[in-house]
Write an enzyme that holds these catalytic residues in place. Structure first.
Site, mmCIF file in Angstrom:
data_model
loop_
_atom_site.group_PDB
_atom_site.id
_atom_site.type_symbol
_atom_site.label_atom_id
_atom_site.label_comp_id
_atom_site.label_asym_id
_atom_site.label_seq_id
_atom_site.Cartn_x
_atom_site.Cartn_y
_atom_site.Cartn_z
ATOM 1 N N CYS A 74 0.832 -0.733 0.243
ATOM 2 C CA CYS A 74 0.304 -0.117 0.272
ATOM 3 C C CYS A 74 0.795 1.421 0.030
ATOM 4 N N CYS A 79 -1.823 1.477 -2.790
ATOM 5 C CA CYS A 79 -2.962 2.713 -2.537
ATOM 6 C C CYS A 79 -1.701 4.164 -2.570
ATOM 7 N N LYS A 82 -0.069 4.901 -5.865
ATOM 8 C CA LYS A 82 -1.086 5.360 -7.369
ATOM 9 C C LYS A 82 -2.106 6.894 -6.422
ATOM 10 N N GLY A 147 11.284 -14.941 5.972
ATOM 11 C CA GLY A 147 11.094 -15.494 7.178
ATOM 12 C C GLY A 147 10.730 -17.075 6.239
ATOM 13 N N TYR A 215 -8.964 -3.468 -11.292
ATOM 14 C CA TYR A 215 -8.936 -1.930 -11.288
ATOM 15 C C TYR A 215 -7.620 -1.707 -11.636
ATOM 16 N N VAL A 216 -6.431 -2.328 -11.275
ATOM 17 C CA VAL A 216 -5.053 -1.561 -10.696
ATOM 18 C C VAL A 216 -4.518 -1.696 -12.303
ATOM 19 N N LEU A 218 -6.532 -0.471 -14.730
ATOM 20 C CA LEU A 218 -7.593 0.906 -15.662
ATOM 21 C C LEU A 218 -6.594 2.265 -14.396
ATOM 22 N N GLU A 219 -6.624 2.042 -13.163
ATOM 23 C CA GLU A 219 -5.744 3.534 -12.910
ATOM 24 C C GLU A 219 -5.258 3.552 -13.165
ATOM 25 N N ASP A 336 -4.115 -9.600 2.180
ATOM 26 C CA ASP A 336 -4.146 -10.281 0.478
ATOM 27 C C ASP A 336 -4.144 -11.298 0.223
ATOM 28 N N HIS A 473 -26.102 20.960 0.106
ATOM 29 C CA HIS A 473 -26.614 21.073 -1.089
ATOM 30 C C HIS A 473 -25.192 22.630 -0.979
ATOM 31 N N GLU A 478 -25.504 14.144 -2.270
ATOM 32 C CA GLU A 478 -26.898 14.626 -1.702
ATOM 33 C C GLU A 478 -27.824 14.109 -2.505
HETATM 34 P P1 FAD Z 1 1.149 -6.015 1.686
HETATM 35 O O1 FAD Z 1 1.303 -4.869 2.372
HETATM 36 O O2 FAD Z 1 1.681 -7.099 0.546
HETATM 37 O O3 FAD Z 1 2.608 -6.528 3.176
HETATM 38 C C1 FAD Z 1 3.095 -7.955 2.807
HETATM 39 C C2 FAD Z 1 5.039 -7.735 3.236
HETATM 40 O O4 FAD Z 1 6.098 -8.985 3.706
HETATM 41 C C3 FAD Z 1 5.694 -7.387 2.465
HETATM 42 O O5 FAD Z 1 6.526 -6.201 2.823
HETATM 43 C C4 FAD Z 1 6.579 -8.040 1.698
HETATM 44 O O6 FAD Z 1 7.703 -7.648 1.161
HETATM 45 C C5 FAD Z 1 6.859 -8.681 2.751
HETATM 46 N N1 FAD Z 1 7.573 -10.423 2.690
HETATM 47 C C6 FAD Z 1 6.750 -11.505 1.839
HETATM 48 N N2 FAD Z 1 6.954 -12.316 1.581
HETATM 49 C C7 FAD Z 1 7.815 -12.346 3.503
HETATM 50 C C8 FAD Z 1 8.733 -13.146 3.538
HETATM 51 N N3 FAD Z 1 8.902 -14.535 3.746
HETATM 52 N N4 FAD Z 1 10.050 -12.375 5.238
HETATM 53 C C9 FAD Z 1 9.614 -10.964 5.244
HETATM 54 N N5 FAD Z 1 8.858 -10.801 4.288
HETATM 55 C C10 FAD Z 1 8.148 -11.044 3.679
HETATM 56 N N6 FAD Z 1 -5.535 -1.360 -1.063
HETATM 57 C C11 FAD Z 1 -6.654 -0.623 -0.844
HETATM 58 O O7 FAD Z 1 -7.528 -0.131 -0.297
HETATM 59 N N7 FAD Z 1 -6.773 1.059 -1.446
HETATM 60 C C12 FAD Z 1 -5.995 1.264 -2.815
HETATM 61 O O8 FAD Z 1 -6.339 1.719 -3.192
HETATM 62 C C13 FAD Z 1 -5.501 -0.179 -3.374
HETATM 63 N N8 FAD Z 1 -3.940 0.933 -4.220
HETATM 64 C C14 FAD Z 1 -3.513 0.070 -4.635
HETATM 65 C C15 FAD Z 1 -3.005 -0.610 -5.713
HETATM 66 C C16 FAD Z 1 -2.070 -0.711 -6.374
HETATM 67 C C17 FAD Z 1 -1.227 -0.746 -8.084
HETATM 68 C C18 FAD Z 1 -1.894 -2.084 -5.505
HETATM 69 C C19 FAD Z 1 -0.989 -3.620 -6.422
HETATM 70 C C20 FAD Z 1 -2.404 -2.591 -4.532
HETATM 71 C C21 FAD Z 1 -3.228 -1.368 -4.256
HETATM 72 N N9 FAD Z 1 -4.581 -1.813 -2.220
HETATM 73 C C22 FAD Z 1 -5.096 -1.038 -2.220
HETATM 74 C C23 FAD Z 1 -4.078 -3.250 -2.235
HETATM 75 C C24 FAD Z 1 -3.821 -2.888 -0.926
HETATM 76 O O9 FAD Z 1 -1.903 -2.520 -0.763
HETATM 77 C C25 FAD Z 1 -3.332 -4.777 0.012
HETATM 78 O O10 FAD Z 1 -4.589 -5.072 0.014
HETATM 79 C C26 FAD Z 1 -1.900 -4.688 1.589
HETATM 80 O O11 FAD Z 1 -1.540 -4.075 0.651
HETATM 81 C C27 FAD Z 1 -2.020 -5.897 1.456
HETATM 82 O O12 FAD Z 1 -1.438 -5.940 2.981
HETATM 83 P P2 FAD Z 1 -0.545 -7.588 3.148
HETATM 84 O O13 FAD Z 1 -0.650 -6.767 4.766
HETATM 85 O O14 FAD Z 1 -1.139 -8.057 2.944
HETATM 86 O O15 FAD Z 1 0.572 -7.238 2.223
HETATM 87 P P1 NA7 Z 2 -6.963 -8.809 -11.018
HETATM 88 O O1 NA7 Z 2 -8.362 -8.046 -10.486
HETATM 89 O O2 NA7 Z 2 -6.535 -10.232 -10.259
HETATM 90 O O3 NA7 Z 2 -7.442 -8.617 -11.699
HETATM 91 C C1 NA7 Z 2 -6.494 -9.522 -13.439
HETATM 92 C C2 NA7 Z 2 -6.809 -8.755 -14.813
HETATM 93 O O4 NA7 Z 2 -6.043 -9.163 -15.835
HETATM 94 C C3 NA7 Z 2 -8.454 -9.416 -15.663
HETATM 95 O O5 NA7 Z 2 -8.699 -7.562 -16.074
HETATM 96 C C4 NA7 Z 2 -7.934 -10.153 -16.431
HETATM 97 O O6 NA7 Z 2 -9.002 -10.517 -17.404
HETATM 98 C C5 NA7 Z 2 -6.842 -9.971 -16.867
HETATM 99 N N1 NA7 Z 2 -5.182 -10.854 -17.338
HETATM 100 C C6 NA7 Z 2 -5.023 -12.037 -16.631
HETATM 101 N N2 NA7 Z 2 -4.653 -12.849 -17.386
HETATM 102 C C7 NA7 Z 2 -4.259 -12.306 -18.311
HETATM 103 C C8 NA7 Z 2 -3.351 -12.731 -19.642
HETATM 104 N N3 NA7 Z 2 -2.395 -13.237 -19.660
HETATM 105 N N4 NA7 Z 2 -3.792 -11.682 -20.795
HETATM 106 C C9 NA7 Z 2 -4.028 -10.535 -20.499
HETATM 107 N N5 NA7 Z 2 -5.726 -10.749 -19.236
HETATM 108 C C10 NA7 Z 2 -5.205 -10.998 -18.431
HETATM 109 O O7 NA7 Z 2 -5.454 -7.769 -10.657
HETATM 110 P P2 NA7 Z 2 -4.820 -6.603 -10.418
HETATM 111 O O8 NA7 Z 2 -3.606 -6.592 -10.253
HETATM 112 O O9 NA7 Z 2 -6.604 -6.102 -11.558
HETATM 113 O O10 NA7 Z 2 -5.923 -6.382 -9.007
HETATM 114 C C11 NA7 Z 2 -5.069 -8.042 -8.135
HETATM 115 C C12 NA7 Z 2 -5.458 -6.983 -6.892
HETATM 116 O O11 NA7 Z 2 -3.892 -6.807 -6.029
HETATM 117 C C13 NA7 Z 2 -6.146 -6.403 -6.020
HETATM 118 O O12 NA7 Z 2 -7.576 -7.239 -5.434
HETATM 119 C C14 NA7 Z 2 -6.449 -5.452 -5.563
HETATM 120 O O13 NA7 Z 2 -5.804 -5.828 -4.138
HETATM 121 C C15 NA7 Z 2 -4.872 -5.618 -5.694
HETATM 122 P P3 NA7 Z 2 -10.058 -11.583 -17.155
HETATM 123 O O14 NA7 Z 2 -11.152 -10.300 -16.715
HETATM 124 O O15 NA7 Z 2 -9.386 -12.926 -16.496
HETATM 125 O O16 NA7 Z 2 -10.287 -12.174 -18.458
#
Ligand code: FAD
Ligand code: NA7
Length: 494
Positions: A74, A79, A82, A147, A215-216, A218-219, A336, A473, A478
């Protein structure tokens, strides 16, 4: 009871000694693997409750070599950067609007990618530092190592230099998050980047192809186009899978009207330097290919098989019960990596905090994963809470639902001469008790609007209560007398 063989075995392996000594036989009360949204929240809460806690956080560099500091996805590659890049794009639109409001300026307005990225990375650096400080203040041991379970109650931590140290704990929380998936086609790891690399990219990406339509994807496509870049999105099937499809199509058509190109029903099959071949074998030559095709859970290389923690072999996700406990009783999981739960920062934080309070405090309440609001920060923002229309029909059946909708024109857009008949809100209600089961809004500040509706839905908001609520308003949130939600019937053309 039942013979002495297992007792002898327990004695030989040291388990019996530890059982007799209690939790004090371990180095820590709790070790959290992963210092992201969920892991940090859980670790800090446990420490506040007086427990001896360690957090292991380690970022494996992306195939392009990008890595980052403490705080997880995040803060570093999700987040935060982004939303800041989305804001940079919104400011570009505000500049255009400003002339209509009387602002006069002669200088040519252009965007500097390097300035934006540096400012955002500096902010992220301050957040990384803040997390370290906060852990130190709460006496949480932070170890920047990878870990991996080696045996029951024991984890191996490997640092950047390859040095290994083992630690034991009474309880473990796995919060390792996810990392972007690659296509597995020729050239993808060499020539494509993912969101892990985009936010710290040292140069302006230029003409960009975004692969994926969730969403990732399109954003990122939205803010890159908002910064003035030539952007194409390659869509395999539908936009925003899992979200309300009527809203998803509206998000897409707004992007299309504002300069983003969509290549529908295509997948890439090969990437070579600068070129990308797609499934119909024609060549596309962007300066940058951004893959946003989903994320894989970081659960396969952390030794779970050594202690018997079950994962879903296909998805890599960890199934847990209502109290985030895995099949191994002293091992919990949050964020996640959980099977069937929402992948959002506030969800991971809430689950982490409540878990710590249940484990070490006197709280019993469980994390409520129902009616969690979220927002897609596309150029036209999309906020929602509860069920999509498709899901609502699946759960409640069409004949038991009533759908209301309204188009609106934000006041700020009128003078600016921006799109009329574009912003849109929809509510889905249960016909019998009138309770809202889904709320959807497309418009400026959709996240701010949706947050309030989410609180109301948690309290059982009904259509009647919504009608009785006096609006503020002029705002997008609203529900005005003249713009009240109309019932969506089969003759409505939306
Ligand atoms: P993470 O935050 O991913 O943390 C996991 C950590 O564990 C990482 O630092 C990783 O390096 C570490 N790790 C992994 N394996 C090991 C290991 N074996 N030993 C030690 N460390 C390790 N969520 C929202 O709510 N709003 C948003 O707008 C939003 N935008 C997003 C935009 C993008 C591009 C992406 C990719 C995600 C977005 N999310 C958003 C989702 C959000 O980032 C995740 O839901 C959130 O970070 C999940 O938290 P987490 O604690 O599960 O894992
Ligand atoms: P998502 O929500 O898993 O979506 C993946 C997107 O990529 C979806 O539109 C898929 O199309 C597409 N996709 C998957 N594989 C392919 C291949 N091989 N070729 C073309 N397009 C493909 O992923 P996000 O990264 O947006 O978000 C994952 C999580 O990260 C989300 O929940 C947040 O917490 C942050 P489909 O609809 O399957 O045809």
């Amino acid at each position: 009871m039942g013979g002495c063989e297992q007792t002898f075995q327990a004695h030989q392996s040291g388990v019996l000694e530890k059982l007799l000594q209690g939790d004090s036989a371990y180095d820590y009360d709790l070790i959290v693997i992963g210092g992201g949204s969920g892991g940090l929240a859980c670790a800090q809460e446990a420490a506040v409750l007086g427990k001896k806690v360690m957090v292991l956080d380690f970022v494996l560099p992306s195939p392009q070599g990008t890595s980052w500091g403490l705080g997880g996805t995040c803060v570093n590659v999700g987040c935060i950067p982004k939303k800041l890049m989305h804001q940079a794009a919104l400011l570009g639109q505000a500049l255009i609007d400003s002339r209509k409001f009387g602002w006069e300026y002669n200088q040519q307005v252009k965007h500097n990618w390097e300035t934006m990225t540096e400012a955002i990375q500096n902010h992220i650096g301050s957040l990384n530092w803040g997390y370290r400080l906060s852990l130190r203040e709460k006496a949480v041991a932070y170890v920047n190592s990878y870990g991996e379970f080696v045996e029951h109650h024991k984890i191996k931590a490997t640092n950047r230099k390859g040095q290994e140290t083992c630690y034991t704990a009474a309880k473990f929380v796995i919060a390792t998050g996810e990392r972007p998936r690659y296509l597995g086609i020729q050239g993808d790891k060499e020539y494509c980047i993912t969101s892990d690399d985009l936010f710290s990219l040292p140069y302006c990406p230029g003409k960009t192809l975004v692969v994926g339509a969730s969403y990732v994807a399109l954003e990122c496509a939205g803010f890159l186009a908002g910064l003035g870049l030539d952007v194409t999105v390659m869509v395999r099937s539908i936009l925003l899978r899992g979200f309300d499809q009527e809203m998803a199509e509206k998000v897409g058509s707004y992007m299309e009207q504002h300069g983003v190109k969509f290549l529908r029903k295509f997948v890439p099959v090969m990437v070579s330097l600068g070129d990308i071949w797609n499934s119909f074998y024609f060549l596309f030559t962007p300066s940058l290919v951004l893959l946003a095709i989903g994320r894989d859970s970081c659960t396969r290389k952390i030794g779970l098989e050594k202690i018997g923690v079950k994962i879903n072999e296909k998805s890599g996700k960890i199934p847990v019960n209502d109290v985030e406990q895995t099949n191994v009783p002293y091992v919990y999981a949050i964020g996640d990596i959980l099977e069937g739960k929402l992948e959002l920062t506030p969800v991971a934080i809430q689950a982490g905090k409540l878990l710590a309070r249940r484990l070490f405090g006197d709280l019993m309440s469980e994390c409520d994963y129902i009616n969690v609001p979220t927002t897609v920060f596309t150029p036209l923002e999309y906020g929602c809470c509860g069920l999509s229309e498709e899901k609502a029909i699946e759960v409640h059946k069409k004949e038991n639902l009533e759908v209301y909708h309204t188009l609106f024109w934000p006041l700020e857009w009128t003078v600016a001469g921006r799109d009329n008949n574009t912003c849109y809100a929809k509510i889905i209600c249960n016909k019998f008790d009138n309770v809202l089961v889904g709320f959807h809004i497309l418009g400026p500040n959709a996240g701010e609007v949706t947050q309030g509706f989410a609180a109301a839905m948690k309290c059982g908001l009904t259509k009647q209560l919504l009608d009785d609520t006096i609006g503020i308003h002029p705002t997008c949130g609203e529900v005005r007398k003249d713009k009240t939600f109309l019932k969506l019937t089969s003759i409505d053309v939306v």
